[in-house]
Each structure stands twice: as structure tokens, then as C-alpha cells.
Design a protein around this motif. Structure first.
Motif, PDB file in Angstrom:
ATOM      1  N   UNK A 102      72.802  73.608  24.724  1.00 12.22           N
ATOM      2  CA  UNK A 102      72.018  74.548  25.534  1.00 12.22           C
ATOM      3  C   UNK A 102      71.889  75.918  24.864  1.00 12.22           C
ATOM      4  N   UNK A 103      70.708  76.498  24.965  1.00 11.90           N
ATOM      5  CA  UNK A 103      70.413  77.776  24.313  1.00 11.90           C
ATOM      6  C   UNK A 103      70.537  78.964  25.259  1.00 11.90           C
ATOM      7  N   UNK A 104      70.533  78.717  26.559  1.00 15.35           N
ATOM      8  CA  UNK A 104      70.676  79.806  27.519  1.00 15.35           C
ATOM      9  C   UNK A 104      69.381  80.574  27.743  1.00 15.35           C
ATOM     10  N   UNK A 105      69.467  81.607  28.555  1.00 13.01           N
ATOM     11  CA  UNK A 105      68.297  82.423  28.900  1.00 13.01           C
ATOM     12  C   UNK A 105      67.691  83.055  27.655  1.00 13.01           C
ATOM     13  N   UNK A 106      66.358  83.014  27.566  1.00 16.05           N
ATOM     14  CA  UNK A 106      65.631  83.559  26.427  1.00 16.05           C
ATOM     15  C   UNK A 106      64.720  84.687  26.907  1.00 16.05           C
ATOM     16  N   UNK A 107      64.447  85.637  26.027  1.00 11.90           N
ATOM     17  CA  UNK A 107      63.537  86.738  26.356  1.00 11.90           C
ATOM     18  C   UNK A 107      62.214  86.519  25.640  1.00 11.90           C
ATOM     19  N   UNK A 108      61.138  86.464  26.414  1.00 10.57           N
ATOM     20  CA  UNK A 108      59.805  86.283  25.849  1.00 10.57           C
ATOM     21  C   UNK A 108      59.295  87.586  25.233  1.00 10.57           C
ATOM     22  N   UNK A 109      58.239  87.529  24.420  1.00 13.57           N
ATOM     23  CA  UNK A 109      57.704  88.741  23.788  1.00 13.57           C
ATOM     24  C   UNK A 109      57.309  89.841  24.774  1.00 13.57           C
TER      25      UNK A 109
END
Length: 328
Positions: free
Chosen positions: A51-58
Motif C-alpha cells: 500500500x502507498x497511502x494517501x497521495x497528493x494530486x498536483x
């Protein structure tokens, strides 16, 4: 606490620690083959899809990963597909997060190892030049210069190519992707012979998304078959609640979505519309938010959805419209 990796192990089936590996055998050509040489272990499979966890979009908005097949995390699966150059096709109604997922997985800073993505949004007028590039005249020098398209840039920079609304593009135009998706791995430039063919790198692959219910949507079998993953994307109703959408509105949206799936409606509010509703409700009140939601409804579904909203919520609703002049 159970993790996504633990759930994956349970879903696939945990091999006993003392289990003997299945024996290999000799093929006709003398090579040794067998399950142990062809299939990765469950532990390796889980590790490769951590799992990569929460990501922030541009745009600065957080993307909260969702599960695929009940155990795989969507961002992790998409990044794994890139590593193996397994092209991915997403389908579902608009506003469910198809593009957001792709941005979360790839359109980020180079520091995380997933350094960008090229995007083309398809229409019925999209041409091969829109993919590859074309010559444009410089208004000052009056010279013609090559302007690379998103396909050219994606191969040049070895990043994924997102083809949004792919089903609206003429299938004959999309044949420009075939040689790059079926193992030939070379991009050629018939409209610019001065450019040398480009070899596809290990970081390039195609992600496509479309709404199967949009009028005119179509995809050839030749193209569909080149995508190894076909994944439906719907709204995560629990996530909508967690992001601040009122519980009664989410329940109404779920009911409307079931009716859309059954063919009774052509549209139902998805995550994007629900988040907009929550913002309007907070800033301008529920009456305004409901009126705006009704106004967003396609005309062919408006009477039906108006009846559902009124009956379920017990409020009289009318779509937003300008009234008489406000006295100053």
C-alpha cells in the motif's frame, strides 16, 4: 489491526510455512519449468503491491486510495502495472475519480520516483496529429516548427500516457497506439521524417478512461484487447461521508445510482457532484445546494430525480434560476 497486505494474504490464501513446493518438470526442449518457476510467491506478490497511502494530486487535493478486488490498493496496482507495462483501462460514470487516481499515482514530484504523466482528452474531432504532434508556424519568424504531442512527449520522457474519454475518439485514429502497445515498442513520425523513431522505455505505458454511457462511446476489440486490466470505477459512498457529505444525501445518491445501473436513469450524482454539494451546503445552505444539484441533473432525468429528492428529503426543491431584479 489487519492491513491491506494481510487481507491480500487471506484473499489469495496463505501457504503453510512448511509446505513443500510443487515439483518442476522437464519440457520437450529440455528446459525446466513448473509452478515454482512461473508464479511468484504470495509474499513476493504482497511486497510488490505494498500500500502507498494517501497521495497528493498536483492541485494540492489529497487522494485516498481505494481497494481493487477487495485487497489490492489502486495506486499500488497502477504503479505495478507500469513496472510490467500492463496497459490499464478504467470505465465508469464521470466524477468517480478515474483521472484523480491517475494523477495521484504519477503526476507528482520526481522525488517519489513517479515523475509525471502526459494526458490527452479525447473528442470526436481528435486526430493522430493531436497524439503525435504537428508543425506550427511561429507568428514572429514565420518558420514552421515541430510541436510534439502528448504521445511523443510521453515516449520521449518515458512517462505514462493517459487517454481520457478514449471511447469518443475514432477507432481509426487510435490505431496510432497499436505498435506501441503490442510489443513493437517503436514510435515513428510519418508526418516528420526528420525525426528518428523513438524506442519505448520501461516507464511508458497507456492508461485510458471512459464513460460507457456517454452517447457515441465505442472502442474496437483490437484496442480493448491491448489493455490487460479492465477496471470499473464507481463512487466510494463511505469515502463521500468521510469527506463531509451528509449521510441522507449519500443514501439518496446510492439509490439513484442503483436506478442508473438498472437503466431507469441516464445520470446519478457521483463523488465529484456530492463533494460540490457538501461545499455549497456549508457555504450557502441546504436549500441552495439541493437546487444546484437539481439544476445539474440532465433534463431527461430531472423530473424523476426531483421527485426522489422531494419524497426522500421532505423538502420542496426547484432548480437554480435567476429571479426578478434585486432592489438596491
Amino acid at each position: 489491526m489487519s492491513t491491506l497486505g494481510d487481507e491480500m494474504l487471506d484473499k489469495i490464501g496463505r501457504a503453510p510455512a512448511s509446505a513443500e513446493p510443487e515439483p518442476a518438470w522437464e519440457d520437450d526442449d529440455g528446459s525446466v519449468v513448473g509452478p515454482s518457476s512461473a508464479v511468484p510467491s504470495t509474499v513476493d506478490m504482497v511486497a510488490s503491491l505494498a500500500p502507498q497511502g494517501t497521495q497528493i494530486r498536483p492541485n494540492g487535493v489529497a487522494y485516498h486510495p481505494r481497494s481493487v478486488a477487495g485487497v489490492f490498493e489502486d495506486v499500488a496496482l497502477l504503479r505495478s502495472a507500469r513496472e510490467h507495462q500492463e496497459h490499464v483501462l478504467f470505465y465508469g460514470p464521470p466524477g468517480t475519480g478515474k483521472t484523480a487516481l491517475c494523477e495521484a499515482a504519477f503526476a507528482q514530484d520526481a522525488t517519489d520516483g513517479h515523475d509525471g504523466m502526459e494526458t490527452i482528452v479525447g473528442t470526436v474531432d481528435t486526430t493522430a496529429m493531436d497524439f503525435v504532434g504537428t508543425f506550427l508556424e511561429d507568428p514572429v519568424t514565420k518558420t514552421w516548427n515541430w510541436q510534439p504531442g502528448p504521445l511523443h512527449l510521453s515516449v520521449l520522457n518515458d512517462v505514462p500516457l493517459l487517454v481520457d474519454e478514449i471511447a469518443l475518439i475514432d477507432p481509426r485514429v487510435l490505431s496510432v497506439l497499436y505498435p506501441l502497445m503490442d510489443g513493437r515498442d517503436v514510435l515513428r513520425f510519418p508526418m516528420n521524417p526528420q525525426l528518428e523513431p523513438l524506442k519505448v522505455g520501461p516507464g511508458w505505458f497507456v492508461i485510458a478512461a471512459f464513460n460507457p454511457d456517454v452517447p457515441g462511446a465505442r472502442m474496437s476489440e483490437a484496442l480493448r484487447d491491448r489493455f490487460e486490466h479492465h477496471i470499473e470505477v464507481g463512487t466510494d459512498w463511505e469515502l463521500a461521508e468521510n469527506l463531509g457529505v451528509a449521510k441522507d444525501i449519500v443514501a439518496v445518491a446510492q439509490n439513484l445510482d442503483k436506478r442508473r445501473r438498472n437503466g431507469d436513469l441516464t445520470w446519478s450524482p457521483q463523488l465529484r457532484s456530492l463533494l460540490a454539494f457538501a461545499r455549497h451546503e456549508q457555504r450557502r445552505g441546504r436549500e441552495y445546494a439541493l437546487a444546484n444539484l437539481l439544476g445539474k441533473t440532465p433534463p431527461e432525468d430531472r423530473d424523476e430525480i426531483h421527485g426522489v429528492l422531494t419524497k426522500t428529503l421532505g423538502e420542496e426543491i426547484d432548480r437554480l434560476q435567476l429571479g426578478k431584479q434585486v432592489e438596491s
